[in-house]
Design a protein around this motif. Structure first.
Motif, PDB file in Angstrom:
ATOM      1  N   ASN A 206     -60.312   0.240   8.987  1.00  0.00           N
ATOM      2  CA  ASN A 206     -59.074  -0.370   8.492  1.00  0.00           C
ATOM      3  C   ASN A 206     -59.369  -1.072   7.169  1.00  0.00           C
ATOM      4  O   ASN A 206     -60.003  -2.123   7.146  1.00  0.00           O
ATOM      5  CB  ASN A 206     -58.535  -1.379   9.519  1.00  0.00           C
ATOM      6  N   TYR A 207     -58.910  -0.491   6.065  1.00  0.00           N
ATOM      7  CA  TYR A 207     -59.221  -1.010   4.736  1.00  0.00           C
ATOM      8  C   TYR A 207     -58.267  -2.136   4.362  1.00  0.00           C
ATOM      9  O   TYR A 207     -57.049  -1.994   4.465  1.00  0.00           O
ATOM     10  CB  TYR A 207     -59.141   0.105   3.692  1.00  0.00           C
ATOM     11  N   ASP A 208     -58.845  -3.235   3.922  1.00  0.00           N
ATOM     12  CA  ASP A 208     -58.062  -4.382   3.459  1.00  0.00           C
ATOM     13  C   ASP A 208     -58.094  -4.384   1.930  1.00  0.00           C
ATOM     14  O   ASP A 208     -59.121  -4.686   1.321  1.00  0.00           O
ATOM     15  CB  ASP A 208     -58.662  -5.676   4.015  1.00  0.00           C
ATOM     16  N   THR A 209     -56.969  -4.048   1.300  1.00  0.00           N
ATOM     17  CA  THR A 209     -56.935  -3.930  -0.157  1.00  0.00           C
ATOM     18  C   THR A 209     -57.052  -5.266  -0.876  1.00  0.00           C
ATOM     19  O   THR A 209     -57.165  -5.292  -2.104  1.00  0.00           O
ATOM     20  CB  THR A 209     -55.631  -3.233  -0.616  1.00  0.00           C
ATOM     21  N   SER A 210     -57.033  -6.364  -0.131  1.00  0.00           N
ATOM     22  CA  SER A 210     -57.228  -7.678  -0.754  1.00  0.00           C
ATOM     23  C   SER A 210     -58.711  -8.024  -0.880  1.00  0.00           C
ATOM     24  O   SER A 210     -59.063  -9.017  -1.520  1.00  0.00           O
ATOM     25  CB  SER A 210     -56.514  -8.765   0.056  1.00  0.00           C
TER      26      SER A 210
ATOM     27  N   VAL B 110     -62.133  -2.174  -0.970  1.00  0.00           N
ATOM     28  CA  VAL B 110     -61.579  -1.267  -1.972  1.00  0.00           C
ATOM     29  C   VAL B 110     -62.682  -0.345  -2.505  1.00  0.00           C
ATOM     30  O   VAL B 110     -62.482   0.867  -2.657  1.00  0.00           O
ATOM     31  CB  VAL B 110     -60.930  -2.055  -3.125  1.00  0.00           C
ATOM     32  N   ALA B 111     -63.853  -0.915  -2.789  1.00  0.00           N
ATOM     33  CA  ALA B 111     -64.989  -0.115  -3.273  1.00  0.00           C
ATOM     34  C   ALA B 111     -65.452   0.873  -2.202  1.00  0.00           C
ATOM     35  O   ALA B 111     -65.761   2.033  -2.501  1.00  0.00           O
ATOM     36  CB  ALA B 111     -66.135  -1.030  -3.686  1.00  0.00           C
ATOM     37  N   ALA B 112     -65.500   0.432  -0.956  1.00  0.00           N
ATOM     38  CA  ALA B 112     -65.913   1.316   0.136  1.00  0.00           C
ATOM     39  C   ALA B 112     -64.900   2.446   0.334  1.00  0.00           C
ATOM     40  O   ALA B 112     -65.278   3.586   0.620  1.00  0.00           O
ATOM     41  CB  ALA B 112     -66.050   0.512   1.431  1.00  0.00           C
ATOM     42  N   ALA B 113     -63.618   2.128   0.140  1.00  0.00           N
ATOM     43  CA  ALA B 113     -62.573   3.143   0.288  1.00  0.00           C
ATOM     44  C   ALA B 113     -62.728   4.247  -0.748  1.00  0.00           C
ATOM     45  O   ALA B 113     -62.513   5.423  -0.453  1.00  0.00           O
ATOM     46  CB  ALA B 113     -61.195   2.496   0.166  1.00  0.00           C
TER      47      ALA B 113
ATOM     48  N   LEU C 154     -56.690   4.590   3.600  1.00  0.00           N
ATOM     49  CA  LEU C 154     -57.805   5.050   2.763  1.00  0.00           C
ATOM     50  C   LEU C 154     -57.306   5.418   1.373  1.00  0.00           C
ATOM     51  O   LEU C 154     -57.901   5.027   0.359  1.00  0.00           O
ATOM     52  CB  LEU C 154     -58.485   6.257   3.414  1.00  0.00           C
ATOM     53  N   VAL C 155     -56.217   6.157   1.302  1.00  0.00           N
ATOM     54  CA  VAL C 155     -55.670   6.593   0.015  1.00  0.00           C
ATOM     55  C   VAL C 155     -55.146   5.402  -0.777  1.00  0.00           C
ATOM     56  O   VAL C 155     -55.356   5.305  -1.991  1.00  0.00           O
ATOM     57  CB  VAL C 155     -54.548   7.629   0.224  1.00  0.00           C
ATOM     58  N   GLN C 156     -54.487   4.468  -0.122  1.00  0.00           N
ATOM     59  CA  GLN C 156     -53.950   3.296  -0.802  1.00  0.00           C
ATOM     60  C   GLN C 156     -55.065   2.439  -1.405  1.00  0.00           C
ATOM     61  O   GLN C 156     -54.962   1.985  -2.549  1.00  0.00           O
ATOM     62  CB  GLN C 156     -53.121   2.461   0.177  1.00  0.00           C
ATOM     63  N   ALA C 157     -56.126   2.239  -0.640  1.00  0.00           N
ATOM     64  CA  ALA C 157     -57.238   1.430  -1.134  1.00  0.00           C
ATOM     65  C   ALA C 157     -57.988   2.146  -2.254  1.00  0.00           C
ATOM     66  O   ALA C 157     -58.383   1.524  -3.251  1.00  0.00           O
ATOM     67  CB  ALA C 157     -58.194   1.098   0.014  1.00  0.00           C
ATOM     68  N   ALA C 158     -58.173   3.458  -2.117  1.00  0.00           N
ATOM     69  CA  ALA C 158     -58.848   4.232  -3.161  1.00  0.00           C
ATOM     70  C   ALA C 158     -58.015   4.243  -4.438  1.00  0.00           C
ATOM     71  O   ALA C 158     -58.551   4.185  -5.547  1.00  0.00           O
ATOM     72  CB  ALA C 158     -59.104   5.654  -2.677  1.00  0.00           C
ATOM     73  N   HIS C 159     -56.701   4.299  -4.300  1.00  0.00           N
ATOM     74  CA  HIS C 159     -55.803   4.247  -5.456  1.00  0.00           C
ATOM     75  C   HIS C 159     -55.971   2.938  -6.205  1.00  0.00           C
ATOM     76  O   HIS C 159     -56.011   2.918  -7.446  1.00  0.00           O
ATOM     77  CB  HIS C 159     -54.354   4.408  -4.986  1.00  0.00           C
ATOM     78  N   LYS C 160     -56.095   1.841  -5.470  1.00  0.00           N
ATOM     79  CA  LYS C 160     -56.280   0.535  -6.108  1.00  0.00           C
ATOM     80  C   LYS C 160     -57.585   0.500  -6.895  1.00  0.00           C
ATOM     81  O   LYS C 160     -57.645  -0.052  -8.003  1.00  0.00           O
ATOM     82  CB  LYS C 160     -56.262  -0.571  -5.052  1.00  0.00           C
TER      83      LYS C 160
END
Length: 210
Positions: free
Chosen positions: A138-142, A147-150, A183-189
């Motif tokens: 579960n990626y936390d974009t904050s 974010v780097a791991a994603a 995953l896609v949302q965090a990688a996009h960030k």
């Protein structure tokens, strides 16, 4: 006598250092007219001399000039227009280092371009080591570390998994990023954060030229 063979981590570090210095040296060298003349196809047809920018050559010929719409463009077009653009950059009197206390436009542009080439070259020449991916993470974009791991997991799934097909399918269904998986949302960030300096540099150089 100590072994002269590099460990995997040492070899990777050396590879990163060499690609970094080569990418920056090639971009820095393009401000010299003789390097442009020795660039090779498609800017120059002279193949008798050592290429001045082999790393850029590999990327352009391997990924750019084979694209539909570009692969059929005449050599004359590239040699004339690309040479004109490089010459315009050289003659536009852009600041080389510092301008009114800030990093100059030329330095900003060259650093951003070299960084992009450096990362692309590492992937092209060094490949991307495969490793297991936790699909339930579960990626936390904050959190920067998430974010780097994603981004790393995104690349793993894009190269070795079926993520690209999933991405195209979902994009056809919705234009909302929030509808994509975490995953896609965090990688996009991560991607936006990495590309923002290059976008600023490109805007600055266009303003300087036009």
């Amino acid at each position: 006598m100590a072994s002269e063979e590099l460990s995997p981590s040492q070899a990777q570090a050396l590879f990163d250092i060499l690609t970094h210095h080569e990418a920056y040296a090639e971009i820095e060298g393009l401000k010299k007219s003789h390097n442009v003349a020795n660039f090779g196809a498609p800017i120059s047809s002279d193949t008798s001399s050592t290429l001045s920018s082999p790393l850029i050559q590999i990327l352009l010929n391997g990924f750019v000039f084979i694209l539909p719409g570009l692969r059929d463009v005449s050599v004359d077009f590239w040699s004339r227009n690309l040479r004109d653009i490089i010459t315009a950059l050289d003659h536009s009197n852009l600041s080389e280092s510092y301008d009114k206390g800030a990093v100059g436009i030329r330095r900003t542009l060259s650093s951003a371009t070299a960084a992009s080439i450096e990362y692309a070259a590492r992937g092209c020449l060094g490949g991307y080591a495969r490793r297991p991916v936790d699909r339930n993470h579960n990626y936390d974009t904050s959190k920067p570390e998430d974010v780097a791991a994603a981004w790393d997991d995104f690349l793993q799934e894009a190269i070795y998994g079926d993520l690209l097909n999933e991405l195209f399918k979902k994009t056809a269904e919705t234009d909302k990023l929030s509808d994509h998986k975490p995953l896609v949302q965090a990688a996009h960030k991560y991607g936006v954060a990495m590309l923002e300096p290059q976008s600023i540099a490109a805007a600055a150089i266009l303003n300087a030229l036009f």
